[in-house]
Design an enzyme around this catalytic site. Structure first.
Site, short mmCIF file in Angstrom:
data_model
loop_
_atom_site.label_atom_id
_atom_site.label_comp_id
_atom_site.label_asym_id
_atom_site.label_seq_id
_atom_site.Cartn_x
_atom_site.Cartn_y
_atom_site.Cartn_z
N GLU A 93 0.79 -1.23 0.00
CA GLU A 93 0.00 0.00 0.00
C GLU A 93 0.82 1.29 0.00
O GLU A 93 0.37 2.30 -0.52
CB GLU A 93 -0.94 0.01 1.22
CG GLU A 93 -1.97 -1.10 1.22
CD GLU A 93 -2.94 -0.99 0.06
OE1 GLU A 93 -3.29 0.15 -0.33
OE2 GLU A 93 -3.37 -2.05 -0.46
N SER A 374 -51.74 -23.63 37.68
CA SER A 374 -51.41 -24.55 38.77
C SER A 374 -49.92 -24.75 38.99
O SER A 374 -49.50 -25.27 40.03
CB SER A 374 -52.07 -25.91 38.51
OG SER A 374 -53.47 -25.80 38.58
#
Length: 620
Positions: A93, A374
């Protein structure tokens, strides 16, 4: 006349020169001031940002988050990067990076020549500092103005930071395709490699080749182009003396193999995908640390959980079986949620907040919205009675139609036996004895008992109907599992939690769960309850929850639809809450919104069956 024309020409040249000088000065001022202003007004851009990672009980990665402004990233200091990796990017780069002041004038000159030829300003000539400026502050638009702004920011960056700092930022912010930012995130995504020093030469060259075209040179999207680009990078590295010819040739030949399933980032995981559990983990982390959820996702933390991959997989597989949901309608499907807790330490092992959970959606496993029916009796009626010392599983309780002021509970089917033992009353889920028992024990004592199990009830719940699960606000499966886990753990309480520990990006511990295992009810109460709940499964309403490899204790729960036009056999909520010697789990099934067209025709046996299936598969 000639003299006049000459003089006029000189004036024009002078005017043009003045304009050029003024423009040049203005340009210089702009270049000097623009970059400084950008850096000054955007200080947060250069902070070290990393994706937060969540791991399961075995240390395997569950997911990693996108950061607020980008995709997935994991910051790495320059000294944590192998020199060959750094040199590969410099060779590719910006080989003159350490020699220029942010602008590579040789590269710019070459680019300008190409721009003039093509008249489209398409060539870059960008140094690493310019690329960093573009990645941090600008977009990818190829215009002259953007190029000038990029140069201005690059010069300002060079003034503020040294070369190593700039290179470190670049290698952490460069886009590497597939929503990965920085070399460390890319190394994990493409190679399943967390330690950059373990990268091989061909992997380093592959990474260095990506920035030129992240969408075409990453090995996942285009393997052939990636390999060709790798070859170019290796040639550059060889020409600059970074690798030998033999190393270059060998690295060119390696074929890419994606990391094993479940290792990659970007949300590309095979099942289990933990969607509900991950949402709950982030919510818990926010509550524990005081940070916003979005902050946490970009904090670079590692969140260690107790989640069990086998249990989660078992749960998700079971939830995908449509044959279990016979009450589905064409316009709406039955929903379900489930959570598994380790009663010995309170860790959540698996969680599903719905049949098709979505990130940020309703998590029914942790939402206090459902009547437990329940399944609440052991918590509010039988548990407090046993704890009082006045009753035992063998105590005889009246099974008669009794009025308590305006409240007159009734048994299912209108059958009354006169008197039954406490154990049989629970086993058969008979209503009348439970209400009578709550009356004898007292509502205040019952509320205190439930609170010890982690269920806080309000003043609106100071009524006898709570004996049958008529909770005003509703209860979540997580809280039901936590409450039953006390019975399973010899009367000791552990807060149900997902997070074991949180460490920051430097490995420092931010939070660590402190074990509780606090005795909150008598062990004799817990043991008696376990004995009775095992009878419920072996001989009573919870028979479909039985397992061959372990004894199950648990309780079903059903609430009626109570909708005009729907008979007494129409139900709203189906529950099963139970435990083995290892884990406690709660299952809920029902419609999100019950009405005359959407109600449950099936019973709580379906929830018990789901419990058994998940627990069986989780144990395999």
């Amino acid at each position: 006349m000639l003299r006049f024309r000459i003089k006029q020409g000189i004036y024009r040249v002078f005017d043009v020169s003045v304009v050029i000088v003024v423009l040049f000065v203005m340009g210089c001022i702009y270049i000097v001031t623009y970059g400084e202003a950008v850096l000054r007004n955007n200080p947060e851009v250069i902070t070290k940002v990393s994706s937060t990672v969540i791991k399961d009980a075995a240390g395997a990665e569950i997911t990693r988050f996108r950061t607020q402004s980008k995709g997935f990233t994991e910051y790495a200091d320059l000294e944590d990067m192998p020199d060959l990796l750094v040199q590969a990017f410099l060779a590719t780069e910006d080989r003159r990076f350490y020699d220029h002041d942010g602008l590579d004038y040789i590269g710019i000159g070459r680019a300008v020549a190409q721009d003039v030829i093509h008249m489209d300003w398409s060539q870059g000539g960008s140094s690493i500092t310019q690329q960093l400026a573009r990645n941090l502050y600008l977009n990818g638009e190829k215009t002259l103005v953007r190029k000038v702004n990029e140069m201005s920011i690059a010069l300002s960056l060079e003034k503020r930071f040294n070369k190593d700092e700039l290179l470190e930022m670049y290698l952490n912010h460069i886009y590497m395709g597939r929503q990965q930012y920085g070399v460390k995130a890319a190394a994990w995504r493409y190679f399943g490699n967390e330690d950059l020093h373990q990268l091989e030469l061909w992997q380093i060259a592959t990474l260095a080749g990506i920035p030129k075209g992240p969408s075409i040179y990453n090995p996942v999207d285009d393997y052939e182009r990636s390999k060709q680009r790798r070859s170019v990078i290796l040639t550059l590295m060889h020409e600059q003396g970074l690798v030998t010819k033999g190393q270059m040739l060998e690295a060119r030949q390696v074929d890419y193999t994606p990391p094993a399933a479940g290792m990659s980032a970007a949300g590309e995981y095979n099942k289990p995908d933990y969607i509900s559990a991950v949402d709950a983990v982030i919510q818990e982390a926010a509550r524990l640390t005081g940070k916003r959820e979005t902050e946490i996702q970009s904090a670079g933390w590692t969140i260690h959980t107790g989640l069990d991959s086998q249990a989660q997989l078992a749960m998700e597989e079971t939830f995908r079986e449509t044959s279990r949901f016979t009450d589905d309608r064409e316009d709406q499907q039955v929903q379900a949620s489930m959570v598994i807790v380790d009663q010995h330490n309170g860790e959540v092992k698996a969680m599903m907040g719905g049949r098709d959970p979505v990130t940020g959606g309703i998590n029914r496993a942790i939402k206090d919205a459902r009547q437990p029916g329940s399944a609440f009796k052991p918590i509010i009626a039988y548990g407090p009675a046993l704890e009082s010392g006045r009753f035992s599983p063998e105590s005889m309780l009246p099974d008669k139609r009794i009025s308590y002021g305006s409240y007159q509970p009734s048994n299912l089917g209108g059958q009354y036996r006169g008197s039954v033992s406490m154990s049989l009353a629970l086993q058969k889920s008979i209503n009348a004895p439970a209400v009578w028992l709550l009356k004898q024990t007292g509502l205040e004592a019952a509320h205190v008992f439930a609170g010890r199990l982690g269920i806080e009830l309000g003043q609106e719940d100071l009524n006898l109907s709570i004996a049958l699960g008529g909770v005003h606000k509703g209860i979540s499966p997580l809280k039901m599992a936590q409450a039953y886990s006390v019975f399973a753990n010899d009367g000791k309480y552990n807060t149900a939690h997902l997070i074991r520990e949180i460490t920051d990006a430097d490995g420092q511990i931010i939070y660590a769960h402190k074990p509780e295992n606090k005795q909150v009810i008598a062990s004799s109460t817990a043991n008696a309850m376990t004995k009775m709940l095992r009878n419920v499964v072996s001989q009573g309403t919870g028979s479909r929850a039985q397992l061959s490899h372990d004894q199950v204790a648990g309780k079903t729960g059903t609430t009626q639809a109570a909708v005009p036009g729907v008979g007494r056999d129409g139900n709203r909520d189906l529950w099963f809450v139970g435990y083995t010697s290892k884990w406690t789990a709660a299952v809920w099934m029902g419609f999100d919104h019950t009405d005359a067209e959407h109600y449950m025709r099936s019973g709580s046996g379906n929830a018990a069956d789901m419990f058994a299936t998940v627990m069986r598969r989780a144990a395999q």
